[in-house]
Design a protein around this motif. Structure first.
Motif, PDB file in Angstrom:
ATOM      1  N   ASN A 181      -7.901  22.059   3.510  1.00 54.82           N
ATOM      2  CA  ASN A 181      -7.894  22.525   5.064  1.00 54.82           C
ATOM      3  C   ASN A 181      -8.493  22.871   6.330  1.00 54.82           C
ATOM      4  OD1 ASN A 181      -4.999  23.211   4.037  1.00 54.82           O
ATOM      5  ND2 ASN A 181      -5.891  24.913   2.582  1.00 54.82           N
ATOM      6  N   LEU A 182      -9.391  21.881   6.244  1.00 54.97           N
ATOM      7  CA  LEU A 182      -9.835  21.676   7.410  1.00 54.97           C
ATOM      8  C   LEU A 182      -9.320  20.420   8.356  1.00 54.97           C
ATOM      9  CD1 LEU A 182     -13.094  20.869   6.193  1.00 54.97           C
ATOM     10  CD2 LEU A 182     -12.581  23.331   6.744  1.00 54.97           C
ATOM     11  N   ASP A 183      -9.093  20.397   9.994  1.00 59.45           N
ATOM     12  CA  ASP A 183      -8.868  20.122  10.649  1.00 59.45           C
ATOM     13  C   ASP A 183      -9.633  18.477  10.593  1.00 59.45           C
ATOM     14  OD1 ASP A 183      -8.034  18.649  12.733  1.00 59.45           O
ATOM     15  OD2 ASP A 183      -7.400  20.510  14.100  1.00 59.45           O
ATOM     16  N   PRO A 184      -8.766  17.122   9.865  1.00 61.28           N
ATOM     17  CA  PRO A 184      -9.440  16.533   9.773  1.00 61.28           C
ATOM     18  C   PRO A 184      -9.394  15.899  11.273  1.00 61.28           C
ATOM     19  CG  PRO A 184      -7.111  16.150   8.954  1.00 61.28           C
ATOM     20  CD  PRO A 184      -7.135  17.427  10.220  1.00 61.28           C
ATOM     21  N   PHE A 185      -9.270  15.850  12.497  1.00 60.84           N
ATOM     22  CA  PHE A 185      -9.568  15.417  14.007  1.00 60.84           C
ATOM     23  C   PHE A 185     -10.253  16.514  14.934  1.00 60.84           C
ATOM     24  CE2 PHE A 185      -5.642  14.055  12.125  1.00 60.84           C
ATOM     25  CZ  PHE A 185      -6.057  12.408  12.051  1.00 60.84           C
ATOM     26  N   GLU A 186     -10.830  17.201  13.838  1.00 64.47           N
ATOM     27  CA  GLU A 186     -12.208  18.361  14.172  1.00 64.47           C
ATOM     28  C   GLU A 186     -13.342  18.016  13.907  1.00 64.47           C
ATOM     29  OE1 GLU A 186     -11.915  19.644  17.313  1.00 64.47           O
ATOM     30  OE2 GLU A 186     -10.041  19.278  17.820  1.00 64.47           O
ATOM     31  N   PRO A 187     -14.759  18.366  14.479  1.00 61.96           N
ATOM     32  CA  PRO A 187     -15.725  18.144  13.784  1.00 61.96           C
ATOM     33  C   PRO A 187     -15.736  18.957  13.282  1.00 61.96           C
ATOM     34  CG  PRO A 187     -16.816  18.321  16.012  1.00 61.96           C
ATOM     35  CD  PRO A 187     -14.848  18.471  15.731  1.00 61.96           C
ATOM     36  N   ALA A 217       0.779  -1.144  -0.186  1.00 57.84           N
ATOM     37  CA  ALA A 217      -0.239  -0.080  -0.370  1.00 57.84           C
ATOM     38  C   ALA A 217       0.959   1.133   0.221  1.00 57.84           C
ATOM     39  CB  ALA A 217      -0.684  -0.362   1.048  1.00 57.84           C
ATOM     40  N   TYR A 218       0.491   2.238  -1.032  1.00 54.45           N
ATOM     41  CA  TYR A 218       1.513   3.552  -1.041  1.00 54.45           C
ATOM     42  C   TYR A 218       0.812   4.312  -1.267  1.00 54.45           C
ATOM     43  CZ  TYR A 218       5.935   4.935  -2.625  1.00 54.45           C
ATOM     44  OH  TYR A 218       7.384   6.432  -2.939  1.00 54.45           O
ATOM     45  N   PRO A 219       0.536   5.198  -0.316  1.00 53.71           N
ATOM     46  CA  PRO A 219       0.736   4.702   1.374  1.00 53.71           C
ATOM     47  C   PRO A 219      -0.597   4.046   2.406  1.00 53.71           C
ATOM     48  CG  PRO A 219       0.628   7.422   2.276  1.00 53.71           C
ATOM     49  CD  PRO A 219       0.291   6.767  -0.079  1.00 53.71           C
ATOM     50  N   THR A 220      -0.091   3.320   3.134  1.00 54.79           N
ATOM     51  CA  THR A 220      -2.003   3.030   3.531  1.00 54.79           C
ATOM     52  C   THR A 220      -2.638   4.334   4.304  1.00 54.79           C
ATOM     53  OG1 THR A 220      -0.806   1.623   4.695  1.00 54.79           O
ATOM     54  CG2 THR A 220      -2.052   1.090   5.611  1.00 54.79           C
ATOM     55  N   MET A 221      -4.268   4.258   3.630  1.00 57.55           N
ATOM     56  CA  MET A 221      -5.058   5.191   3.792  1.00 57.55           C
ATOM     57  C   MET A 221      -5.779   4.194   4.787  1.00 57.55           C
ATOM     58  SD  MET A 221      -6.908   7.288   1.255  1.00 57.55           S
ATOM     59  CE  MET A 221      -5.792   8.211   0.860  1.00 57.55           C
ATOM     60  N   PRO A 222      -6.357   4.597   6.506  1.00 56.95           N
ATOM     61  CA  PRO A 222      -6.684   4.017   7.368  1.00 56.95           C
ATOM     62  C   PRO A 222      -8.247   4.414   6.859  1.00 56.95           C
ATOM     63  CG  PRO A 222      -4.847   5.348   8.666  1.00 56.95           C
ATOM     64  CD  PRO A 222      -5.194   5.057   7.276  1.00 56.95           C
ATOM     65  N   LEU A 223      -8.469   5.852   6.495  1.00 57.14           N
ATOM     66  CA  LEU A 223      -9.812   6.662   6.313  1.00 57.14           C
ATOM     67  C   LEU A 223      -9.339   7.834   5.690  1.00 57.14           C
ATOM     68  CD1 LEU A 223     -12.327   7.205   7.993  1.00 57.14           C
ATOM     69  CD2 LEU A 223     -11.751   8.485   9.691  1.00 57.14           C
ATOM     70  N   CYS A 224     -10.575   7.394   4.794  1.00 55.83           N
ATOM     71  CA  CYS A 224     -10.077   8.673   3.838  1.00 55.83           C
ATOM     72  C   CYS A 224     -10.554   9.710   3.541  1.00 55.83           C
ATOM     73  CB  CYS A 224     -11.147   8.056   2.293  1.00 55.83           C
ATOM     74  SG  CYS A 224     -10.368   6.846   1.806  1.00 55.83           S
ATOM     75  N   ARG A 225     -11.848   9.762   4.986  1.00 56.81           N
ATOM     76  CA  ARG A 225     -11.772  11.587   4.876  1.00 56.81           C
ATOM     77  C   ARG A 225     -11.071  12.288   5.471  1.00 56.81           C
ATOM     78  NH1 ARG A 225     -12.792  12.782   9.998  1.00 56.81           N
ATOM     79  NH2 ARG A 225     -13.267  11.258  10.536  1.00 56.81           N
ATOM     80  N   ILE A 226     -10.083  11.462   6.315  1.00 54.64           N
ATOM     81  CA  ILE A 226      -9.225  12.661   6.961  1.00 54.64           C
ATOM     82  C   ILE A 226      -8.234  13.197   5.733  1.00 54.64           C
ATOM     83  CG2 ILE A 226      -7.340  11.998   7.921  1.00 54.64           C
ATOM     84  CD1 ILE A 226      -8.027  10.403   9.803  1.00 54.64           C
ATOM     85  N   GLY A 227      -8.023  12.704   4.279  1.00 56.33           N
ATOM     86  CA  GLY A 227      -7.689  13.253   3.696  1.00 56.33           C
ATOM     87  C   GLY A 227      -8.696  14.434   2.781  1.00 56.33           C
ATOM     88  N   TRP A 228      -9.549  13.908   2.845  1.00 57.52           N
ATOM     89  CA  TRP A 228     -10.140  15.101   1.622  1.00 57.52           C
ATOM     90  C   TRP A 228     -10.388  16.208   2.864  1.00 57.52           C
ATOM     91  CZ3 TRP A 228      -9.933  13.413  -2.550  1.00 57.52           C
ATOM     92  CH2 TRP A 228     -10.048  12.379  -3.210  1.00 57.52           C
ATOM     93  N   MET A 229     -10.545  15.569   3.906  1.00 63.69           N
ATOM     94  CA  MET A 229     -10.998  17.497   5.040  1.00 63.69           C
ATOM     95  C   MET A 229      -9.403  18.081   5.009  1.00 63.69           C
ATOM     96  SD  MET A 229     -12.819  16.069   8.334  1.00 63.69           S
ATOM     97  CE  MET A 229     -13.363  17.719   9.038  1.00 63.69           C
ATOM     98  N   GLY A 230      -7.848  17.345   4.953  1.00 66.15           N
ATOM     99  CA  GLY A 230      -7.141  17.893   4.885  1.00 66.15           C
ATOM    100  C   GLY A 230      -6.537  18.173   3.400  1.00 66.15           C
ATOM    101  N   ALA A 231      -7.388  18.699   2.084  1.00 65.18           N
ATOM    102  CA  ALA A 231      -7.528  18.718   1.125  1.00 65.18           C
ATOM    103  C   ALA A 231      -8.160  20.172   0.931  1.00 65.18           C
ATOM    104  CB  ALA A 231      -7.797  18.086   0.035  1.00 65.18           C
TER     105      ALA A 231
END
Length: 420
Positions: free
Chosen positions: A288-294, A272-286
């Protein structure tokens, strides 16, 4: 660990930002696609002169100028291919068809899904690649595999040799914005036959190559269902060794691979290049939202629409998920279903997590996930660095180094010896 991930989980920098090994010709998302075009050169899918003559016509961040420039180059090179073929110059035709395929794929990349040129250019990428396949020796086989609900997905099978003796076989996937055709160049498929491997490269539901095949094939969380049908296909062939089946996924494929091998234990090794455990985190990062906050329900007024990554996300990615008529918050709700959390201990095959130094937050996120993979036959973690020239997303700027790491690891864990 939360603070570390929160500070680095910004996929604009992971996937599309400038690293020392990137072309740095564009400041926008275009630079990643330029790096991809360069990655096709080693196996004849592009030429540097044609690339440079094309990008000189492009205004950074202007998707229309990108589309027109690449379509012009693709048209010219495809015409060369067809003229060569008509005159019986088959090697020249093959080579030009391969390059035209790459340039058509680039031309269609930034077209909006409502723009008829998107389907036209993306389909021409496929047409040209398949013309090249007929002229390769051995020919690359076009396959179509039934999945569920009467649907099929397209792919290609590359044989290690002309015998029917069982060979190790690598299943290869791209990510959310890739085509099976381009995986031949940078996704390790072309390297496979040189090393005595078969390669089965294919499109998965939601990827652009699947959507031009059937526009109803949107992204689905249970990716293990269609991918396992390709495992079925591989195992139906006499030239596939059932004890040496591996799978390799890139970018969004870093979610698809672990999810699949958690359910399908016929696969003996996974990358896996790289392992992605939860796709929502990536889209929130894109965004510029904090992926670990509501996230707020009214995101449309929060995100920066001037950002080229965000514009692409709002249009193409939501459409590929079947969410084009939904709000951004509803899209993120759905993206939360794309997860491997709670499945890590079900993975029992050999597992390699790969990353590139320029992927930033993706590296830390992947490592938190693989730490939970306690039942793997073996577990390895490899990062390509800027010093090695492999720091771009998925190692796009150094496919040869990536292939060396992948196949050396596969040979070691599966006990394969190359014969001189």
């Amino acid at each position: 660990m939360k603070n570390e991930l929160t500070n680095t989980a910004r996929t604009t920098k992971w996937y599309y930002g400038t690293t020392s090994g990137m072309p740095a010709y564009f400041k926008s998302i275009m630079d990643m696609q330029l790096a991809k075009a360069f990655s096709h050169i080693n196996f004849g899918g592009a030429e540097s002169g044609e690339i440079f003559s094309t990008i000189k016509k492009i205004t950074d961040g202007d998707f229309e100028s990108w589309t027109q420039a690449w379509a012009s180059t693709a048209t010219r090179v495809e015409n060369v291919a067809r003229e060569c073929f008509a005159k019986g110059h088959l090697i020249s035709a093959r080579d030009a068809f391969k390059r035209a395929s790459t340039y058509w794929q680039a031309a269609g990349f930034f077209c909006n899904y409502k723009d008829p040129r998107q389907y036209q250019y993306r389909m021409q990428n496929r047409v040209c690649f398949r013309e090249a396949c007929k002229l390769m020796n051995p020919q690359i086989e076009v396959v179509e595999v039934a999945i569920d609900n009467g649907k099929t997905l397209p792919g290609y099978f590359i044989r290690a040799d002309q015998t029917n003796s069982p060979k190790p076989t690598l299943l290869v996937m791209g990510g959310g914005d890739t085509f099976a055709e381009e995986i031949y160049y940078w996704g390790d498929a072309a390297h496979a036959a040189d090393r005595g491997w078969n390669a089965l490269m294919f499109d998965v539901s939601g990827e652009p190559g699947a959507l031009i095949h059937d526009p109803e094939l949107k992204f689905r969380p249970d990716v293990e269902v269609p991918i396992s049908r390709f495992v079925d296909y591989a195992l139906s062939r006499p030239d596939v060794d059932p004890d040496k089946i591996a799978i390799n996924g890139h970018s969004f494929g870093g979610y698809m691979v672990p999810r699949t091998v958690a359910h399908d234990h016929r696969i003996k090794a996974a990358i896996a290049y790289p392992t992605m455990p939860l796709c929502r985190i990536g889209w929130m990062g894109a965004m510029n939202l904090d992926p670990f906050e509501p996230y707020p329900r009214e995101l449309e007024s929060v995100v920066d629409m001037s950002n080229s990554v965000v514009r692409w996300l709002l249009d193409e990615v939501r459409w590929a998920h079947g969410m084009e008529n939904k709000t951004l918050a509803e899209f993120l709700d759905f993206a939360s279903e794309f997860t491997i959390e709670g499945m890590e201990d079900k993975i029992t095959c050999h597992y390699l997590n790969m990353s590139s130094e320029g992927e930033g937050g993706a590296i830390a996120l992947a490592r938190t996930s693989i730490a939970k993979m306690t039942n793997c036959a073996s577990l390895s973690d490899k990062m390509l660095t800027a010093e090695e020239g492999g720091d771009a997303h998925c190692g796009l700027n150094n496919p040869a180094l990536k292939a060396q790491v992948v196949f050396d690891w596969l040979e070691e864990v599966l006990g394969i010896t190359q014969h001189k």
